[in-house]
Design a protein around this motif. Structure first.
Motif, PDB file in Angstrom:
ATOM      1  N   CYS A   1     -16.972  -3.186   4.449  1.00 39.10           N
ATOM      2  CA  CYS A   1     -16.914  -1.587   4.207  1.00 39.10           C
ATOM      3  C   CYS A   1     -15.478  -1.320   4.287  1.00 39.10           C
ATOM      4  O   CYS A   1     -14.753  -1.065   5.322  1.00 39.10           O
ATOM      5  CB  CYS A   1     -17.690  -1.061   5.246  1.00 39.10           C
ATOM      6  SG  CYS A   1     -17.649   0.863   5.314  1.00 39.10           S
ATOM      7  N   PRO A   2     -14.774  -1.366   3.202  1.00 41.11           N
ATOM      8  CA  PRO A   2     -13.433  -1.058   2.923  1.00 41.11           C
ATOM      9  C   PRO A   2     -13.019   0.497   3.566  1.00 41.11           C
ATOM     10  O   PRO A   2     -13.940   1.327   3.269  1.00 41.11           O
ATOM     11  CB  PRO A   2     -13.134  -1.017   1.529  1.00 41.11           C
ATOM     12  CG  PRO A   2     -14.012  -1.860   0.981  1.00 41.11           C
ATOM     13  CD  PRO A   2     -15.279  -1.463   1.838  1.00 41.11           C
ATOM     14  N   THR A   3     -11.998   0.637   4.408  1.00 37.42           N
ATOM     15  CA  THR A   3     -11.647   2.191   4.648  1.00 37.42           C
ATOM     16  C   THR A   3     -10.139   2.183   4.149  1.00 37.42           C
ATOM     17  O   THR A   3      -9.795   3.469   4.458  1.00 37.42           O
ATOM     18  CB  THR A   3     -11.450   2.159   6.454  1.00 37.42           C
ATOM     19  OG1 THR A   3     -10.508   1.015   6.670  1.00 37.42           O
ATOM     20  CG2 THR A   3     -12.895   1.667   6.966  1.00 37.42           C
ATOM     21  N   PHE A   4      -9.425   1.500   3.917  1.00 39.61           N
ATOM     22  CA  PHE A   4      -8.103   1.907   3.621  1.00 39.61           C
ATOM     23  C   PHE A   4      -7.389   0.551   2.384  1.00 39.61           C
ATOM     24  O   PHE A   4      -8.008  -0.568   2.544  1.00 39.61           O
ATOM     25  CB  PHE A   4      -7.321   1.501   4.591  1.00 39.61           C
ATOM     26  CG  PHE A   4      -5.660   2.060   4.452  1.00 39.61           C
ATOM     27  CD1 PHE A   4      -5.141   3.150   4.351  1.00 39.61           C
ATOM     28  CD2 PHE A   4      -4.862   0.857   4.693  1.00 39.61           C
ATOM     29  CE1 PHE A   4      -3.917   3.435   4.003  1.00 39.61           C
ATOM     30  CE2 PHE A   4      -3.331   1.208   4.334  1.00 39.61           C
ATOM     31  CZ  PHE A   4      -3.007   2.579   4.105  1.00 39.61           C
ATOM     32  N   SER A   5      -6.647   0.989   1.568  1.00 38.29           N
ATOM     33  CA  SER A   5      -5.842   0.134   0.712  1.00 38.29           C
ATOM     34  C   SER A   5      -4.576   0.080   0.750  1.00 38.29           C
ATOM     35  O   SER A   5      -3.995   1.114   1.040  1.00 38.29           O
ATOM     36  CB  SER A   5      -6.321   0.766  -1.116  1.00 38.29           C
ATOM     37  OG  SER A   5      -7.827   0.587  -1.305  1.00 38.29           O
ATOM     38  N   ILE A   6      -4.270  -1.088   1.079  1.00 38.05           N
ATOM     39  CA  ILE A   6      -2.762  -1.294   1.202  1.00 38.05           C
ATOM     40  C   ILE A   6      -1.768  -1.258  -0.336  1.00 38.05           C
ATOM     41  O   ILE A   6      -2.037  -1.757  -1.000  1.00 38.05           O
ATOM     42  CB  ILE A   6      -2.408  -2.652   1.786  1.00 38.05           C
ATOM     43  CG1 ILE A   6      -3.151  -2.863   3.155  1.00 38.05           C
ATOM     44  CG2 ILE A   6      -0.943  -2.880   1.946  1.00 38.05           C
ATOM     45  CD1 ILE A   6      -3.049  -4.379   3.504  1.00 38.05           C
ATOM     46  N   PRO A   7      -1.126  -0.088   0.018  1.00 38.71           N
ATOM     47  CA  PRO A   7      -0.205   0.278  -1.244  1.00 38.71           C
ATOM     48  C   PRO A   7       0.595  -0.825  -1.788  1.00 38.71           C
ATOM     49  O   PRO A   7       1.121  -1.761  -1.242  1.00 38.71           O
ATOM     50  CB  PRO A   7       0.940   1.511  -0.796  1.00 38.71           C
ATOM     51  CG  PRO A   7       0.026   2.100   0.499  1.00 38.71           C
ATOM     52  CD  PRO A   7      -0.620   0.789   1.230  1.00 38.71           C
ATOM     53  N   PHE A   8       0.464  -1.019  -3.153  1.00 42.75           N
ATOM     54  CA  PHE A   8       1.288  -1.969  -3.966  1.00 42.75           C
ATOM     55  C   PHE A   8       0.773  -3.089  -3.876  1.00 42.75           C
ATOM     56  O   PHE A   8       0.961  -4.241  -4.536  1.00 42.75           O
ATOM     57  CB  PHE A   8       2.805  -1.987  -3.738  1.00 42.75           C
ATOM     58  CG  PHE A   8       3.445  -0.618  -3.824  1.00 42.75           C
ATOM     59  CD1 PHE A   8       3.386   0.124  -4.806  1.00 42.75           C
ATOM     60  CD2 PHE A   8       3.902  -0.057  -2.396  1.00 42.75           C
ATOM     61  CE1 PHE A   8       3.903   1.546  -4.744  1.00 42.75           C
ATOM     62  CE2 PHE A   8       4.473   1.168  -2.544  1.00 42.75           C
ATOM     63  CZ  PHE A   8       4.512   1.905  -3.506  1.00 42.75           C
ATOM     64  N   ARG A   9      -0.203  -3.543  -2.940  1.00 47.55           N
ATOM     65  CA  ARG A   9      -0.956  -4.936  -2.789  1.00 47.55           C
ATOM     66  C   ARG A   9      -2.373  -5.073  -3.348  1.00 47.55           C
ATOM     67  O   ARG A   9      -2.770  -6.267  -3.321  1.00 47.55           O
ATOM     68  CB  ARG A   9      -0.769  -5.263  -1.308  1.00 47.55           C
ATOM     69  CG  ARG A   9       0.613  -5.429  -0.809  1.00 47.55           C
ATOM     70  CD  ARG A   9       0.683  -5.849   0.666  1.00 47.55           C
ATOM     71  NE  ARG A   9      -0.291  -7.125   0.999  1.00 47.55           N
ATOM     72  CZ  ARG A   9      -0.718  -7.410   2.151  1.00 47.55           C
ATOM     73  NH1 ARG A   9      -0.347  -6.592   3.396  1.00 47.55           N
ATOM     74  NH2 ARG A   9      -1.294  -8.524   2.411  1.00 47.55           N
ATOM     75  N   LYS A  10      -2.959  -3.888  -3.647  1.00 50.89           N
ATOM     76  CA  LYS A  10      -4.305  -3.831  -4.220  1.00 50.89           C
ATOM     77  C   LYS A  10      -5.082  -4.704  -3.278  1.00 50.89           C
ATOM     78  O   LYS A  10      -6.364  -5.342  -3.700  1.00 50.89           O
ATOM     79  CB  LYS A  10      -4.237  -4.811  -5.598  1.00 50.89           C
ATOM     80  CG  LYS A  10      -3.270  -3.871  -6.647  1.00 50.89           C
ATOM     81  CD  LYS A  10      -3.578  -4.467  -7.933  1.00 50.89           C
ATOM     82  CE  LYS A  10      -2.787  -3.765  -8.972  1.00 50.89           C
ATOM     83  NZ  LYS A  10      -2.930  -4.226 -10.484  1.00 50.89           N
ATOM     84  N   VAL A  11      -4.938  -4.826  -1.914  1.00 51.54           N
ATOM     85  CA  VAL A  11      -5.981  -5.181  -0.997  1.00 51.54           C
ATOM     86  C   VAL A  11      -6.449  -4.378  -0.122  1.00 51.54           C
ATOM     87  O   VAL A  11      -6.029  -3.149   0.230  1.00 51.54           O
ATOM     88  CB  VAL A  11      -4.989  -6.141  -0.022  1.00 51.54           C
ATOM     89  CG1 VAL A  11      -5.851  -6.572   1.048  1.00 51.54           C
ATOM     90  CG2 VAL A  11      -4.367  -7.354  -0.672  1.00 51.54           C
ATOM     91  N   LYS A  12      -7.749  -4.326  -0.054  1.00 55.09           N
ATOM     92  CA  LYS A  12      -8.461  -3.204   0.865  1.00 55.09           C
ATOM     93  C   LYS A  12      -8.738  -3.744   2.343  1.00 55.09           C
ATOM     94  O   LYS A  12      -8.868  -5.151   2.454  1.00 55.09           O
ATOM     95  CB  LYS A  12     -10.064  -3.043  -0.028  1.00 55.09           C
ATOM     96  CG  LYS A  12      -9.733  -2.520  -1.031  1.00 55.09           C
ATOM     97  CD  LYS A  12     -11.036  -2.083  -1.707  1.00 55.09           C
ATOM     98  CE  LYS A  12     -10.970  -1.486  -3.165  1.00 55.09           C
ATOM     99  NZ  LYS A  12     -12.239  -1.354  -3.667  1.00 55.09           N
ATOM    100  N   THR A  13      -8.826  -3.005   3.077  1.00 52.11           N
ATOM    101  CA  THR A  13      -9.046  -3.615   4.571  1.00 52.11           C
ATOM    102  C   THR A  13     -10.148  -2.845   5.111  1.00 52.11           C
ATOM    103  O   THR A  13     -10.644  -1.557   4.413  1.00 52.11           O
ATOM    104  CB  THR A  13      -7.783  -3.245   5.461  1.00 52.11           C
ATOM    105  OG1 THR A  13      -7.599  -2.078   5.764  1.00 52.11           O
ATOM    106  CG2 THR A  13      -6.619  -3.917   4.902  1.00 52.11           C
ATOM    107  N   GLY A  14     -10.980  -3.490   6.226  1.00 52.95           N
ATOM    108  CA  GLY A  14     -11.991  -2.528   6.859  1.00 52.95           C
ATOM    109  C   GLY A  14     -12.924  -3.541   7.712  1.00 52.95           C
ATOM    110  O   GLY A  14     -12.310  -4.304   8.305  1.00 52.95           O
ATOM    111  N   THR A  15     -14.178  -3.352   7.511  1.00 52.20           N
ATOM    112  CA  THR A  15     -14.960  -4.301   8.326  1.00 52.20           C
ATOM    113  C   THR A  15     -15.947  -4.940   7.464  1.00 52.20           C
ATOM    114  O   THR A  15     -15.965  -4.634   6.208  1.00 52.20           O
ATOM    115  CB  THR A  15     -15.971  -3.685   9.452  1.00 52.20           C
ATOM    116  OG1 THR A  15     -16.666  -2.698   8.361  1.00 52.20           O
ATOM    117  CG2 THR A  15     -15.146  -3.009  10.462  1.00 52.20           C
ATOM    118  N   ALA A  16     -16.051  -6.254   7.846  1.00 47.18           N
ATOM    119  CA  ALA A  16     -17.101  -7.245   6.958  1.00 47.18           C
ATOM    120  C   ALA A  16     -17.887  -8.250   7.903  1.00 47.18           C
ATOM    121  O   ALA A  16     -17.624  -8.407   9.092  1.00 47.18           O
ATOM    122  CB  ALA A  16     -16.184  -7.838   6.022  1.00 47.18           C
ATOM    123  N   VAL A  17     -18.791  -8.766   7.193  1.00 48.10           N
ATOM    124  CA  VAL A  17     -19.745  -9.699   7.604  1.00 48.10           C
ATOM    125  C   VAL A  17     -19.828 -10.826   6.858  1.00 48.10           C
ATOM    126  O   VAL A  17     -20.074 -10.682   5.679  1.00 48.10           O
ATOM    127  CB  VAL A  17     -21.159  -9.226   8.251  1.00 48.10           C
ATOM    128  CG1 VAL A  17     -22.040 -10.382   8.871  1.00 48.10           C
ATOM    129  CG2 VAL A  17     -20.918  -8.171   9.250  1.00 48.10           C
TER     130      VAL A  17
END
Length: 208
Positions: free
Chosen positions: A48-64
């Motif tokens: 469940c991504p909550t945020f995308s890191i600018p310029f890195r095309k990486v999403k962050t959030g929670t995961a299982v």
């Protein structure tokens, strides 16, 4: 089962440790997950991504990450943002069939830099989705940095007939917790030897 805030894998050897935990646990609940993590072909990942890191095309959030294929996945975002503008926080709820038993995992990363009232509103909204029956594990980083938050959480989950998993380590300020229902807990321990995050992983050994 292990829950772990991985600090977006900022520190050296973070990815190796996450890979080790994923391979040695049937279920790994991650907070501050990043989408660039490598996973094996025999592992199932829901996020469940909550945020995308600018310029890195990486999403962050929670995961299982699990060795079992989920039968149902639901994702939830907080209504409020941290600091009022920064990022939302998330909860992901996954269900599994394990040895013909139903198991639901709720992986939570609660709001931090907000008033207690905003934190409580999010917790109440997420707990409203608890299944009425079946085996259940509720875990994650609840940001319970004051006693009021922790006592509120304990009270709400006791009302839902959930028990607290007491671990083997005392920390003056605990943010990460596990509650459970409908399973037999054999051991709950904190791995204080893993230093690749600003949190420690908590591992729960259980059976049905």
């Amino acid at each position: 089962f292990t829950t772990y805030n991985i600090f977006k894998c900022h520190l050296p050897f973070s990815r190796q440790n996450v890979g080790k935990l994923a391979s040695t646990n049937d279920f790994l609940a991650i907070q501050e997950w990043i989408s660039s993590l490598y996973t094996r072909e025999d592992e199932f990942v829901v996020s469940c991504p909550t945020f995308s890191i600018p310029f890195r095309k990486v999403k962050t959030g929670t995961a299982v990450i699990s060795h079992y294929k989920p039968t149902q996945v639901k994702t939830f975002l907080s209504r409020q943002y941290e600091f009022g503008f920064a990022t939302k926080k998330s909860m992901i709820m996954t269900s599994y069939s394990v040895h013909e038993q139903s198991l639901t995992i709720m992986n939570c990363h609660a709001l931090n830099f907000v008033p207690n009232s905003f934190w409580r509103e999010t917790i109440d909204a997420w707990l409203a989705h608890l299944p009425q029956d079946g085996a259940l594990i509720i875990a994650g980083d609840f940001n319970t940095w004051n006693s009021w938050r922790l006592e509120y959480l304990k009270e709400k989950l006791q009302e839902k007939l959930c028990e607290y998993a007491h671990d083997n380590h005392y920390l003056p300020m605990k943010l990460d917790h596990i509650w459970y229902r409908g399973i037999n807990v054999h051991e709950c321990k904190v791995d204080t030897n893993m230093h690749t995050s600003d949190h420690y992983p908590i591992t729960l050994q259980f059976s049905f």
